[in-house]
Enzyme design. Structure first.
Site, mmCIF file in Angstrom:
data_model
loop_
_atom_site.group_PDB
_atom_site.id
_atom_site.type_symbol
_atom_site.label_atom_id
_atom_site.label_comp_id
_atom_site.label_asym_id
_atom_site.label_seq_id
_atom_site.Cartn_x
_atom_site.Cartn_y
_atom_site.Cartn_z
ATOM 1 C CB CYS A 120 -0.946 -0.008 1.188
ATOM 2 S SG CYS A 120 -1.877 -1.540 1.268
ATOM 3 C CG HIS B 172 -6.636 1.134 0.340
ATOM 4 N ND1 HIS B 172 -5.584 1.845 -0.200
ATOM 5 C CD2 HIS B 172 -6.078 0.133 1.075
ATOM 6 C CE1 HIS B 172 -4.445 1.273 0.186
ATOM 7 N NE2 HIS B 172 -4.716 0.234 0.943
ATOM 8 C CB CYS C 233 -0.039 1.437 7.555
ATOM 9 S SG CYS C 233 -1.792 1.341 7.163
#
Lengths: 325, 441
Positions: free
Chosen positions: B105, B396, B427
């Site tokens: 990510c 996301h 994160c």
């Protein structure tokens, strides 16, 4: 909606005639029928079912046009056409393109194709549909057509001309957004028969460009895959067995697949408005490996002349010319 | 542990860089829900659309930029050169170099750091950074047994060898392997990991739901006010983020059953966790001169960045807690405090990730024992956190999140004016955290 509703047509001034003024523009003769009169418009409720039409077309095989051949005098029209993104994505994948908001010009052909077939399988069409050979295609994209736009599609027949191997007839197509014509297409079919004495001399030979741009390996199931995304279930494309029934040793690739693959290969260089002329030469037997050839260009230009040939260049499958409009 | 994590000298020690890298602007396609508007779109299609929107916005058609760096977390093996292929399909000049980068990510932000650093070092004058991900069009691999048998059959020299290789395939080998949102070393999904962290830090359910509702409301307001008009381009008939729920409420979210964790302490629901999403986002960076020559705006300056990793495998630290370590290291290097920012963009992998991170920075014990600091970093002004919404509302698509956040923050800072400061914290799977500081221009 009829042609009369569309002021753009009447104003004219931008009819797509060739640079030399003699070319049959893709849609220059669109608004009128063979006898020079406006065509009747028959509005369809939904897209014609292609599988059913092909079955029906088989029954037109017995047609033997007499000396007095008349083309249908109506235009088939389908309004409020939106996009099935899943189908468009599948089409893009099979034809080597990348799904985007801009519809491939050849996809608009696919959308108008059921109307074409509906005309050809109809009672008023004088020729047996399954024997007709798609020999040329021309399309003009006037501007990029977007996935979110609602289209009005139509198709009609015109330009019955003598040919040295019989006659040719054009199936014309058009896509509009509101009153604006955004895309025009012309599929020229050869109806084999006795060549007319008055047949014009064969057109200029198209040069086969030297530069090899890409090599494509076409799998044996390509015809079935393209049939699935395009709806063109003509048996000559589906299997060796069904192709043999029509005199081909193996299944042959859809000409419009090859056409679409060529345009996909030109992305992202194709301008927003362009015209492309394609001549279909020898069929592509499946499976096979073919080569795309083009005239060399600058960094961002589009080759003006293209060809798809066998790997050794000995057989020409398709020639194409692209130009800005 | 603590000494290793924190540079023991909390004195500013930055190396002077020759010149600034600035953020000119960004573009993303609205994010879709998995199986939604972009269900048929490949990573390449989405990344190309995001690039072409950026090219159109800044008049870059036919032009060569220094490089394009992007990536995807879930990637088909055929997409080994995803970014370069997307560039070749875009309106950028085909002479624009490109490469793929992947840091889970953190991918999107890491590409920004990469391009910014090359610009600062004088290796590039301009570049595009970003990422894309599709949860809808995820790669499915054949099982190990089948894969090995196929490789063997492919290498066979005789038909008999081939038959023998293929005969070794067992019915169980035919089950496909879908990518799992699980850590290879622990077998736990990210949500299950985070549920442990949420429990450890005592993050209440209500606080998580409140954060989620705020994210939806903030994002809806930003879309309504036209904030994204020059940051997003519609794609495949989607003009806003598909998962956005402008009318959601704490009461509504309170009705959802927990999906991660077990029993009494389970607080994480589908409402306060990010949904699986599809989308792409890119950011245009350059030198000030490159932007000026083209009469392009300069939204923000890239100041600095830091990446940390934690040992989540032994259970020493929570999987998504690495930003809690990266930020203090970055602050120390820049001589800043946690309160020196006008905007905080903390990626909402889960609402509890954001809240646990904030709690860690407020905790005397954590800051002393884990970071080796004399005093906690302290509270932040929550009114400055994710002011235009974040991943809970937008969705996301893993590698696309960094580009979304950087472009959003750069525009926010540009509105606040020169010298305003913003912190990005993301994160990532594998126990990593990527953080950066931007400054308004």
């Amino acid at each position: 909606m009829t042609d009369d509703d569309n002021p753009d047509r009447r104003v004219g001034g931008n009819a797509p005639t060739g640079a030399d003024g003699t070319d049959r523009g893709v849609g220059a003769d669109a608004p009128t029928g063979p006898d020079g009169h406006d065509l009747d418009v028959r509005l369809l409720d939904s897209a014609p079912n292609l599988s059913g039409l092909f079955a029906r077309a088989a029954a037109t095989g017995a047609r033997r046009p007499g000396s007095e051949v008349r083309l249908p005098t109506h235009r088939l029209m389908l309004a409020d056409v939106g996009q099935d993104v899943r189908r468009l994505a599948d089409y893009s994948e099979v034809t080597g393109g990348v799904l985007s908001d801009r519809l491939p010009a050849t996809w608009l052909h696919v959308l108008t194709f059921p109307l074409q077939v509906s005309l050809m399988a109809g009672r008023e069409f004088p020729f047996p549909m399954l024997g007709m050979v798609h020999v040329a295609n021309a399309m003009t994209q006037r501007r990029p057509v977007l996935v979110g736009e609602t289209l009005t599609l139509s198709s009609w027949a015109d330009n019955l001309l003598p040919h040295r191997r019989g006659r040719t007839v054009d199936l014309l197509g058009e896509a509009r957004v509101g009153g604006e014509v955004v895309w025009e297409g012309r599929s020229t079919y050869l109806v084999r028969g006795q060549g007319g004495d008055e047949a014009p001399a064969r057109g200029e030979e198209h040069v086969i460009p030297e530069v090899e741009l890409a090599t494509w390996r076409l799998p044996g199931n390509l015809g079935r895959r393209y049939a699935k995304v395009s709806g063109d279930v003509n048996p000559i494309h589906l299997s060796a067995l069904s192709a043999k029934a029509f005199g081909f040793p193996r299944a042959i690739a859809h000409g419009m697949w090859t056409h679409a693959r060529v345009l996909a290969a030109l992305q992202p260089r194709l301008p927003g408005a362009f015209r492309v002329d394609v001549q279909f030469a020898k069929p592509v037997m499946l499976p096979s490996t073919v080569v795309l050839r083009g005239t060399s260009t600058g960094l961002t230009g589009v080759p003006e002349a293209l060809a798809v040939t066998s790997r050794d260049g000995g057989r020409t499958h398709l020639t194409a010319q692209v130009r800005d409009v | 542990m603590s000494e290793q994590q924190m540079t023991s000298v909390p004195q500013p020690q930055t190396v002077p860089v020759p010149r600034d890298a600035v953020i000119v602007g960004g573009n993303r396609i609205p994010f879709g829900k998995a199986g939604g508007a972009y269900a048929s779109a490949s990573n390449q299609a989405m990344l190309t659309a995001a690039l072409d929107g950026l090219v159109a916005r800044f008049g870059l058609a036919g032009q060569q930029v220094g490089e394009v760096a992007a990536g995807a977390v879930l990637k088909h093996s055929r997409d080994f050169n995803l970014t370069r292929e997307s560039v070749l399909g875009s309106a950028l000049a085909p002479t624009t170099p490109a490469y793929d980068l992947q840091q889970a990510c953190g991918t999107g932000l890491e590409t920004v750091i990469q391009v910014a650093n090359k610009i600062r070092l004088g290796q590039l004058d301009s570049g595009i950074a970003g990422g894309v991900d599709s949860a809808s069009d995820a790669p499915i691999a054949v099982g190990e047994g089948l894969r090995k048998a196929l490789i063997k059959a492919n290498a066979a020299r005789t038909p008999m060898q081939r038959v023998k290789a293929l005969a070794g395939i067992r019915p169980g080998d035919l089950a496909p392997e879908t990518p799992r949102n699980a850590e290879p070393r622990t077998g736990l999904s990210m949500g299950e990991h985070q549920a442990r962290t949420a429990l450890q830090w005592g993050v209440p359910r209500e606080a998580q739901d409140e954060l989620a509702v705020a994210s939806h409301h903030h994002l809806a307001r930003a879309w309504d006010s036209g904030f994204f008009d020059d940051l997003a381009t519609g794609f495949l008939r989607l003009s806003r983020d598909e998962g956005l729920r402008p009318d959601t409420s704490v009461e509504r979210l309170a009705q959802l059953q927990p999906v991660f964790g077990r029993g009494e302490g389970a607080t994480m629901t589908a409402g306060n966790s990010t949904p699986l999403s599809d989308g792409a986002a890119v950011v245009l960076l350059s030198t000030r001169e490159w932007a000026a020559e083209r009469h392009l705006p300069v939204l923000a300056r890239f100041v600095d960045a830091e990446v940390a990793a934690v040992d989540y495998v032994s259970g020493d630290e929570g999987l998504l807690m690495a930003p809690a370590y990266a930020v203090p290291r970055l602050l120390a290097r820049r001589g800043l405090t946690l309160q020196d920012f006008d905007c905080y963009e903390i990626h909402e992998a889960f609402a509890s990730t954001v809240l646990a991170t904030l709690k860690a920075w407020e905790s005397e014990e954590f800051c002393r024992d884990r970071l080796g600091l004399d005093a906690p970093l302290g509270r932040i002004d929550r009114d400055r956190l994710n002011v235009n919404g974040s991943s809970l509302a937008a969705g996301h698509p893993f590698a696309a999140t960094g580009g979304r956040i950087v472009a959003t923050l750069a525009k926010l800072l540009s509105e606040k004016g020169p010298g305003s400061r913003g912190l990005v914290s993301i994160c990532a799977a594998g126990g990593q955290g990527v953080v950066a500081i931007l400054e308004g221009c």
